[in-house]
Design a protein around this motif. Sequence first.
Motif, PDB file in Angstrom:
ATOM      1  N   GLY A  27      -3.911  -6.406  -0.595  1.00  0.00           N
ATOM      2  CA  GLY A  27      -5.082  -7.031   0.021  1.00  0.00           C
ATOM      3  C   GLY A  27      -5.109  -8.530  -0.199  1.00  0.00           C
ATOM      4  O   GLY A  27      -5.416  -9.303   0.714  1.00  0.00           O
ATOM      5  N   GLY A  28      -4.757  -8.964  -1.410  1.00  0.00           N
ATOM      6  CA  GLY A  28      -4.729 -10.396  -1.693  1.00  0.00           C
ATOM      7  C   GLY A  28      -3.707 -11.128  -0.850  1.00  0.00           C
ATOM      8  O   GLY A  28      -3.975 -12.220  -0.328  1.00  0.00           O
TER       9      GLY A  28
ATOM     10  N   GLN B 299      -8.918   0.374  -2.705  1.00  0.00           N
ATOM     11  CA  GLN B 299      -8.257  -0.533  -3.643  1.00  0.00           C
ATOM     12  C   GLN B 299      -7.785  -1.791  -2.918  1.00  0.00           C
ATOM     13  O   GLN B 299      -7.879  -2.906  -3.463  1.00  0.00           O
ATOM     14  CB  GLN B 299      -7.088   0.192  -4.302  1.00  0.00           C
ATOM     15  CG  GLN B 299      -7.510   1.367  -5.163  1.00  0.00           C
ATOM     16  CD  GLN B 299      -6.449   2.435  -5.291  1.00  0.00           C
ATOM     17  OE1 GLN B 299      -5.285   2.220  -4.928  1.00  0.00           O
ATOM     18  NE2 GLN B 299      -6.820   3.605  -5.792  1.00  0.00           N
ATOM     19  N   PHE B 300      -7.261  -1.617  -1.715  1.00  0.00           N
ATOM     20  CA  PHE B 300      -6.811  -2.738  -0.894  1.00  0.00           C
ATOM     21  C   PHE B 300      -7.975  -3.679  -0.583  1.00  0.00           C
ATOM     22  O   PHE B 300      -7.863  -4.905  -0.731  1.00  0.00           O
ATOM     23  CB  PHE B 300      -6.200  -2.185   0.396  1.00  0.00           C
ATOM     24  CG  PHE B 300      -5.735  -3.224   1.373  1.00  0.00           C
ATOM     25  CD1 PHE B 300      -4.450  -3.742   1.291  1.00  0.00           C
ATOM     26  CD2 PHE B 300      -6.561  -3.662   2.392  1.00  0.00           C
ATOM     27  CE1 PHE B 300      -4.010  -4.692   2.200  1.00  0.00           C
ATOM     28  CE2 PHE B 300      -6.134  -4.611   3.299  1.00  0.00           C
ATOM     29  CZ  PHE B 300      -4.849  -5.121   3.213  1.00  0.00           C
ATOM     30  N   LEU B 301      -9.103  -3.105  -0.157  1.00  0.00           N
ATOM     31  CA  LEU B 301     -10.264  -3.922   0.234  1.00  0.00           C
ATOM     32  C   LEU B 301     -10.887  -4.615  -0.970  1.00  0.00           C
ATOM     33  O   LEU B 301     -11.226  -5.801  -0.904  1.00  0.00           O
ATOM     34  CB  LEU B 301     -11.290  -3.043   0.932  1.00  0.00           C
ATOM     35  CG  LEU B 301     -12.582  -3.742   1.372  1.00  0.00           C
ATOM     36  CD1 LEU B 301     -12.265  -4.881   2.348  1.00  0.00           C
ATOM     37  CD2 LEU B 301     -13.552  -2.743   1.994  1.00  0.00           C
ATOM     38  N   VAL B 302     -11.044  -3.895  -2.072  1.00  0.00           N
ATOM     39  CA  VAL B 302     -11.637  -4.500  -3.270  1.00  0.00           C
ATOM     40  C   VAL B 302     -10.721  -5.600  -3.817  1.00  0.00           C
ATOM     41  O   VAL B 302     -11.191  -6.650  -4.261  1.00  0.00           O
ATOM     42  CB  VAL B 302     -11.906  -3.421  -4.340  1.00  0.00           C
ATOM     43  CG1 VAL B 302     -12.324  -4.058  -5.650  1.00  0.00           C
ATOM     44  CG2 VAL B 302     -12.984  -2.458  -3.858  1.00  0.00           C
TER      45      VAL B 302
ATOM     46  N   ILE C 145      -1.236  -2.479  -7.377  1.00  0.00           N
ATOM     47  CA  ILE C 145      -0.306  -2.766  -6.280  1.00  0.00           C
ATOM     48  C   ILE C 145      -1.047  -2.850  -4.950  1.00  0.00           C
ATOM     49  O   ILE C 145      -0.830  -3.774  -4.161  1.00  0.00           O
ATOM     50  CB  ILE C 145       0.790  -1.688  -6.222  1.00  0.00           C
ATOM     51  CG1 ILE C 145       1.634  -1.695  -7.493  1.00  0.00           C
ATOM     52  CG2 ILE C 145       1.686  -1.904  -5.003  1.00  0.00           C
ATOM     53  CD1 ILE C 145       2.570  -0.502  -7.608  1.00  0.00           C
ATOM     54  N   ALA C 146      -1.947  -1.883  -4.702  1.00  0.00           N
ATOM     55  CA  ALA C 146      -2.712  -1.900  -3.453  1.00  0.00           C
ATOM     56  C   ALA C 146      -3.614  -3.132  -3.381  1.00  0.00           C
ATOM     57  O   ALA C 146      -3.751  -3.758  -2.321  1.00  0.00           O
ATOM     58  CB  ALA C 146      -3.538  -0.624  -3.332  1.00  0.00           C
TER      59      ALA C 146
ATOM     60  N   THR D 293       0.840  -1.201   0.000  1.00  0.00           N
ATOM     61  CA  THR D 293       0.000   0.000   0.000  1.00  0.00           C
ATOM     62  C   THR D 293       0.874   1.250   0.000  1.00  0.00           C
ATOM     63  O   THR D 293       0.540   2.256  -0.634  1.00  0.00           O
ATOM     64  CB  THR D 293      -0.954   0.018   1.201  1.00  0.00           C
ATOM     65  OG1 THR D 293      -0.220  -0.156   2.426  1.00  0.00           O
ATOM     66  CG2 THR D 293      -2.002  -1.088   1.081  1.00  0.00           C
ATOM     67  N   GLY D 294       2.016   1.196   0.698  1.00  0.00           N
ATOM     68  CA  GLY D 294       2.953   2.316   0.665  1.00  0.00           C
ATOM     69  C   GLY D 294       3.547   2.504  -0.717  1.00  0.00           C
ATOM     70  O   GLY D 294       3.715   3.627  -1.200  1.00  0.00           O
TER      71      GLY D 294
END
Length: 344
Positions: free
Chosen positions: A261-262, A90-93, A256-257, A70-71
């Motif tokens: 999450g994945g 984006q991380f959550l999706v 990338i984000a 995420t960074g």
Amino acid sequence: MKTNKKRNYVGVLSSVFAIVIGLLVGLVFLLLCNPSQAFPVFFTILTGALTHGMKGIGQVFYYATPIILTGLSVGFAFKTGVFNIGTPGQFLVGAFGAVYVGIMWDKLGGVHWIVALLASVIMGALWGLIPGILKAYFNVNVVISCIMMNYIGLFAVNWTVRSYKPLFNTLRNESKNVAVTAQIPKMGMDKLFPGSSVNGGILIAILVVILIYIILNKTTFGYELKAVGYSPDAGKYAGINEKRNIIASMLIAGAIAGLGGGLLYLAGTGKHIEIKDVLGSEGFTGISVALLGLSHPVGVLFSGIFIAYLTAGGFYLQLFEFSTEIIDIIVAVIIYFSAFALIV
């Protein structure tokens, strides 16, 4: 060349200065709260992650994996002149894409986890693409559109998981477990760091850091992205397609984000998508990681590990009846000073 080296040196110095000031401010807070326990607690913050040896180091890498990505997402976009504050969404999706494939496509065998990770990349990229298109063609403020996409993603994922019965664990109000074949392999990490939760995800994160470094610094495409970021007018004068670069930047940043999450939700540590109206902290922490790492891929890697190290040490504060929120205060002060430390 000398100017770039000097700038890099000053940047590293500013981050070190910010870290020292942040730790000292944290010590002051500890002294104000409980003077008798302040120094033992401060020592625990600095060394707590090493309490269990290699297991503790493995936990640091486990916590670092998602926030490195995420960074990197925030830092990559910032290098190209875009402030991607949409990393939480984006991380959550991306996590939802991985979890969906991890639960529903359980007949894929050995490639299951790879397909699930690809789903997280695609979903994250899609969620980054939308603000990119709005910015490029309609001049919509990317910060506002990213914030809106964060909450659209949050409520869309909550509604989908809750409504689609094969995904939903009604007893625990969260998503079901992903299939074992969807879990990321250990890739030897269990041998290096026995007893920890770390897996091959940290190796994937490092590979992505290297890839983004090469793209930004060794390719014409990366040069064009940075040129538009530094000066859109100069880039336009040089014949660089600004709209294409904005869209490409947000597409890659979202991918990338989403991958972050994945990697977290396929880690096999019992992580589930919980149905609650709160965005994951990993996305917002990525902004801190990018700022501390000066948006440089290698800097992001080390700042992510550093913040994860503080987080791992902070878990032991409960032994002294201190709240773990003191770590959040220290990190916040570090980030605050990192924004001003170049004055040194």
